[in-house]
Design a protein around this motif. Structure first.
Motif, PDB file in Angstrom:
ATOM      1  N   SER A 288      -6.451 -91.576  45.089  1.00  0.00           N
ATOM      2  CA  SER A 288      -7.863 -91.177  44.946  1.00  0.00           C
ATOM      3  C   SER A 288      -8.025 -89.675  45.143  1.00  0.00           C
ATOM      4  O   SER A 288      -8.752 -89.015  44.388  1.00  0.00           O
ATOM      5  CB  SER A 288      -8.746 -91.919  45.962  1.00  0.00           C
ATOM      6  OG  SER A 288      -8.588 -93.302  45.829  1.00  0.00           O
ATOM      7  N   GLY A 289      -7.347 -89.115  46.164  1.00  0.00           N
ATOM      8  CA  GLY A 289      -7.425 -87.674  46.393  1.00  0.00           C
ATOM      9  C   GLY A 289      -6.821 -86.920  45.211  1.00  0.00           C
ATOM     10  O   GLY A 289      -7.401 -85.959  44.701  1.00  0.00           O
ATOM     11  N   ILE A 290      -5.671 -87.373  44.785  1.00  0.00           N
ATOM     12  CA  ILE A 290      -4.939 -86.672  43.713  1.00  0.00           C
ATOM     13  C   ILE A 290      -5.725 -86.701  42.395  1.00  0.00           C
ATOM     14  O   ILE A 290      -5.705 -85.741  41.628  1.00  0.00           O
ATOM     15  CB  ILE A 290      -3.512 -87.274  43.604  1.00  0.00           C
ATOM     16  CG1 ILE A 290      -2.670 -86.692  44.745  1.00  0.00           C
ATOM     17  CG2 ILE A 290      -2.890 -87.029  42.237  1.00  0.00           C
ATOM     18  CD1 ILE A 290      -1.263 -87.213  44.864  1.00  0.00           C
TER      19      ILE A 290
ATOM     20  N   VAL B 236       8.065 -95.866  46.995  1.00  0.00           N
ATOM     21  CA  VAL B 236       7.788 -96.844  48.058  1.00  0.00           C
ATOM     22  C   VAL B 236       6.357 -96.729  48.571  1.00  0.00           C
ATOM     23  O   VAL B 236       5.828 -97.645  49.188  1.00  0.00           O
ATOM     24  CB  VAL B 236       8.766 -96.746  49.244  1.00  0.00           C
ATOM     25  CG1 VAL B 236      10.181 -97.025  48.799  1.00  0.00           C
ATOM     26  CG2 VAL B 236       8.675 -95.404  49.921  1.00  0.00           C
ATOM     27  N   LYS B 237       5.750 -95.575  48.317  1.00  0.00           N
ATOM     28  CA  LYS B 237       4.288 -95.493  48.394  1.00  0.00           C
ATOM     29  C   LYS B 237       3.866 -95.519  46.952  1.00  0.00           C
ATOM     30  O   LYS B 237       4.625 -95.063  46.080  1.00  0.00           O
ATOM     31  CB  LYS B 237       3.850 -94.170  49.018  1.00  0.00           C
ATOM     32  CG  LYS B 237       4.114 -94.096  50.505  1.00  0.00           C
ATOM     33  CD  LYS B 237       3.532 -92.831  51.064  1.00  0.00           C
ATOM     34  CE  LYS B 237       2.813 -93.141  52.349  1.00  0.00           C
ATOM     35  NZ  LYS B 237       2.005 -92.082  52.860  1.00  0.00           N
ATOM     36  N   ARG B 238       2.678 -95.995  46.665  1.00  0.00           N
ATOM     37  CA  ARG B 238       2.241 -96.078  45.272  1.00  0.00           C
ATOM     38  C   ARG B 238       2.399 -94.713  44.608  1.00  0.00           C
ATOM     39  O   ARG B 238       1.853 -93.707  45.105  1.00  0.00           O
ATOM     40  CB  ARG B 238       0.772 -96.515  45.253  1.00  0.00           C
ATOM     41  CG  ARG B 238       0.129 -96.545  43.899  1.00  0.00           C
ATOM     42  CD  ARG B 238       0.448 -97.804  43.171  1.00  0.00           C
ATOM     43  NE  ARG B 238      -0.401 -97.965  42.011  1.00  0.00           N
ATOM     44  CZ  ARG B 238      -0.612 -99.136  41.412  1.00  0.00           C
ATOM     45  NH1 ARG B 238      -0.029-100.235  41.873  1.00  0.00           N
ATOM     46  NH2 ARG B 238      -1.372 -99.220  40.361  1.00  0.00           N
TER      47      ARG B 238
ATOM     48  N   ASP C 159      -1.884 -78.230  55.723  1.00  0.00           N
ATOM     49  CA  ASP C 159      -0.915 -79.264  56.075  1.00  0.00           C
ATOM     50  C   ASP C 159      -1.238 -79.734  57.488  1.00  0.00           C
ATOM     51  O   ASP C 159      -1.127 -78.969  58.443  1.00  0.00           O
ATOM     52  CB  ASP C 159       0.483 -78.635  56.012  1.00  0.00           C
ATOM     53  CG  ASP C 159       1.571 -79.656  56.230  1.00  0.00           C
ATOM     54  OD1 ASP C 159       1.261 -80.768  56.688  1.00  0.00           O
ATOM     55  OD2 ASP C 159       2.744 -79.334  55.946  1.00  0.00           O
ATOM     56  N   ILE C 160      -1.642 -81.004  57.614  1.00  0.00           N
ATOM     57  CA  ILE C 160      -2.094 -81.473  58.933  1.00  0.00           C
ATOM     58  C   ILE C 160      -1.100 -82.437  59.579  1.00  0.00           C
ATOM     59  O   ILE C 160      -1.441 -83.129  60.529  1.00  0.00           O
ATOM     60  CB  ILE C 160      -3.503 -82.109  58.857  1.00  0.00           C
ATOM     61  CG1 ILE C 160      -3.530 -83.258  57.847  1.00  0.00           C
ATOM     62  CG2 ILE C 160      -4.550 -81.054  58.533  1.00  0.00           C
ATOM     63  CD1 ILE C 160      -4.810 -84.071  57.898  1.00  0.00           C
ATOM     64  N   ARG C 161       0.112 -82.497  59.030  1.00  0.00           N
ATOM     65  CA  ARG C 161       1.069 -83.451  59.620  1.00  0.00           C
ATOM     66  C   ARG C 161       1.344 -83.118  61.080  1.00  0.00           C
ATOM     67  O   ARG C 161       1.313 -84.000  61.935  1.00  0.00           O
ATOM     68  CB  ARG C 161       2.380 -83.455  58.831  1.00  0.00           C
ATOM     69  CG  ARG C 161       3.428 -84.312  59.518  1.00  0.00           C
ATOM     70  CD  ARG C 161       4.560 -84.713  58.634  1.00  0.00           C
ATOM     71  NE  ARG C 161       4.207 -85.584  57.532  1.00  0.00           N
ATOM     72  CZ  ARG C 161       3.965 -86.892  57.641  1.00  0.00           C
ATOM     73  NH1 ARG C 161       3.969 -87.489  58.805  1.00  0.00           N
ATOM     74  NH2 ARG C 161       3.687 -87.608  56.580  1.00  0.00           N
TER      75      ARG C 161
END
Ligand code: N01
Length: 544
Positions: free
Chosen positions: A197-199, A336-338, A358-360
């Protein structure tokens, strides 16, 4: 086309139906059609003002299907498919919603659907052999069959950010977008989340907004969708072949025929052959990439080749090399993620008014009156878009208080993860069916193929029970236990469980980490459920 909501009944109702269906998306609409054809009295409850499900709610800018339109349509009626022309290779949300309304008109579905009505509970009344269903509008009805067409990605989730209630701007979730649309002209916009959705939405929002700040926790693999207008000859050909194509689609693992899986293993191919295969499939666009060779989703070594290839392509799409590195996914195998399909997503980050945060390492701390706070810095914005996903596969089902035999709650039964037989039913819950439930291929396939597979199976089952004067059907505990073990075992032979994905429930704090869909493929699964039906519903208990 009838107006959204037309046909909705005005007052709370009581009374008895043969079947209640929850949800009027693709699944609920076709289920209604099939049960009506059996002569059943059916009530559908739908929270939205109109039909559409996912495509009713997800109206965010750029929303588009990632399965090709010629395959992402009903395949049960030649008349319906011949009466509709798709305009693009990947249909945008408004076109899909128009298609659903066209089908609802054609089949006159709305007269049995009660809109703007949410089912809040369903309890099995054992002595009567009926489901008692209650809605938020005060309806109290009973029905012999209760069918959950609640969707796999329908419980939208905004993370529990501190301070959101104090935010002075506007905020939105992609999965519940305002129907009138949002004008971001001249606005500073924050987008949280970089899944599909974001992309899809970021480039479209950036084309309008004054400034966009994207908050990325996990970089995702994305490849160009290759969207384009459909050619008249493609549409004409599809009209002649759709029903046959659909039969073929059911014989494939993903319910899709626009590409084939190459079964040759990576180690059996030369590096040049692998590179050619990946290049061709990358240029084709869509999920073909993941079928480049047989063990792409099975071993780290094989997957790594495709992941490196994808990262190189992604890196080359962004001029700003520092930003490009941040956009590359290194923490999970590709697929492995959509997998995301985009139109100019990566290129958008080269625009001077688009920033990536980048919030990781430094998660969002809180939402302030003026914006988003993380890493000790306040990012002032006028609007926040949460593209933060869904409580997938079980969220919508468990939002309903479902009680089976002896008042046992489905929420409790599934506390450690969903338990179904074939993704169609659960022991202790007679005559309760799930369409594309956990334990079926569902989200790993073309959803419409999987929906039709389930609806047809359920309709045939209901016919068998009704004609055979059989009171109930219910999965046995043994069959369910075996199926759950089988689904887990199959998943463990793939790389899927190795990412923090919504397939695993990992995006919801506290949700059990269980790989929910069946990875064995639509074809193998279809044979299994057909065998079960042919053996007079082996693994289910039929109650006299
Ligand atoms: O949701 P997602 P989606 N702080 O869960 C981030 C289908 N779909 O709506 O990955 C910060 O994939 C989260 O980060 P992380 C499709 O099947 C199809 O995009 O958890 N960030 C992630 O980046 C798809 O897979 C289509 O680290 C937070 C994002 O939000 C599925 O729907 C289009 C956060 C959520 O991504 C869901 O896609 C759209 C937090 N607290 C959707 N919490 C098409 O057909 C979450 N995130 C093309």
């Amino acid at each position: 086309m009838a107006a959204q909501g037309e046909g909705a009944l005005a007052r709370a109702e009581s009374g008895q139906f043969d079947a209640v269906i929850v949800g009027a998306g693709f699944a609920g609409m076709y289920m209604l059609h099939r049960l009506r054809a059996l002569g059943l009295k059916v009530r559908v409850y739908e929270a939205g003002e109109g039909v559409g499900g996912t495509w009713y709610w997800n109206r965010y800018p750029g929303a588009r299907c990632d399965v090709e339109s010629l395959e992402y349509q009903y395949g049960f009626s030649d008349e319906i498919q011949r009466g509709w022309n798709w305009s693009e290779r990947y249909a945008a949300q408004p076109e899909i919603l128009r298609y659903q309304n066209y089908v609802a008109d054609k089949l006159d579905l709305r007269r049995d659907i009660r809109f703007e009505t949410r089912v809040i509970s369903a309890a099995y009344d054992e002595p009567a052999g009926l489901w008692a269903v209650e809605t938020d509008k005060g309806d109290r009805v009973s029905a012999r069959f209760c069918i959950m067409a609640t969707g796999c990605l329908s419980a939208a989730r905004v993370p529990d950010f501190k301070g959101l209630e104090d935010f002075e701007g506007d905020w939105y979730h992609t999965g519940g977008w305002p129907h009138e649309g949002v004008d971001f002209t001249g606005k500073r916009v924050a987008v949280v989340g970089t899944g599909s959705s974001g992309i899809q939405s970021i480039p479209v929002i950036a084309a309008q907004a004054k400034h966009v700040t994207v908050f990325q926790r996990t970089a995702n693999f994305t490849l160009p969708a290759g969207n384009r207008p459909l050619k008249p000859e493609e549409i004409a050909r599809s009209k002649e072949t759709l029903l046959e194509d659909r039969r073929h689609a059911r014989e494939t693992p993903g319910g899709i025929i626009c590409f084939e899986y190459n079964e040759t293993l990576a180690e059996e191919m030369t590096p040049e052959a692998i590179a050619n295969e990946l290049e061709t499939r990358w240029n084709q666009g869509g999920f073909a990439f993941l079928g480049a060779y047989g063990d792409l989703m099975a071993t780290h070594e094989a997957n790594h080749i495709a992941a490196e290839f994808a990262r190189a392509k992604m890196r080359a799409s962004v001029k700003n090399k520092e930003v490009a590195e941040k956009l590359l996914p290194f923490d999970h195998p590709v697929g492995v993620k959509r997998l995301c399909l985009d139109t100019n997503y990566l290129q958008t980050f080269d625009e001077s008014h688009v920033d990536l945060v980048d919030i990781r390492e430094k998660p969002i701390e809180r939402i302030s009156k003026k914006g988003v706070v993380c890493g000790g810095k306040e990012y002032e914005v006028d609007a926040i878009v949460f593209a933060t996903g869904f409580d997938a596969m079980t969220g919508a089902l468990l939002s309903i208080d479902i009680k089976g035999r002896g008042g046992a709650a489905l929420r409790e039964k599934w506390a450690a993860g969903p338990r179904t037989y074939l993704g169609l039913g659960s022991a202790g819950f007679p005559n309760l069916f799930f369409i594309t439930g956990p334990g079926s291929p569902s989200v790993l396939s073309n959803m419409i193929v999987s929906i039709e597979q389930h609806v047809d199976w359920i309709a045939d089952c209901v016919k068998r029970l009704t004609e055979g004067n059989i009171r109930s059907i219910e999965a046995t505990k043994e069959a369910e236990d075996e199926w759950v073990a089988h689904v887990n075992e199959l998943a463990s032979e793939t790389l899927y469980p190795q990412a923090n994905s919504w397939y695993m429930g990992a995006n919801i704090p506290g949700k059990p980490r269980v790989f929910m869909p069946y990875t064995g493929g639509v074809n193998v699964y279809g044979e299994k459920i057909a065998e079960v039906a042919a053996a007079d519903y082996e693994g289910f208990q039929l109650g006299a």
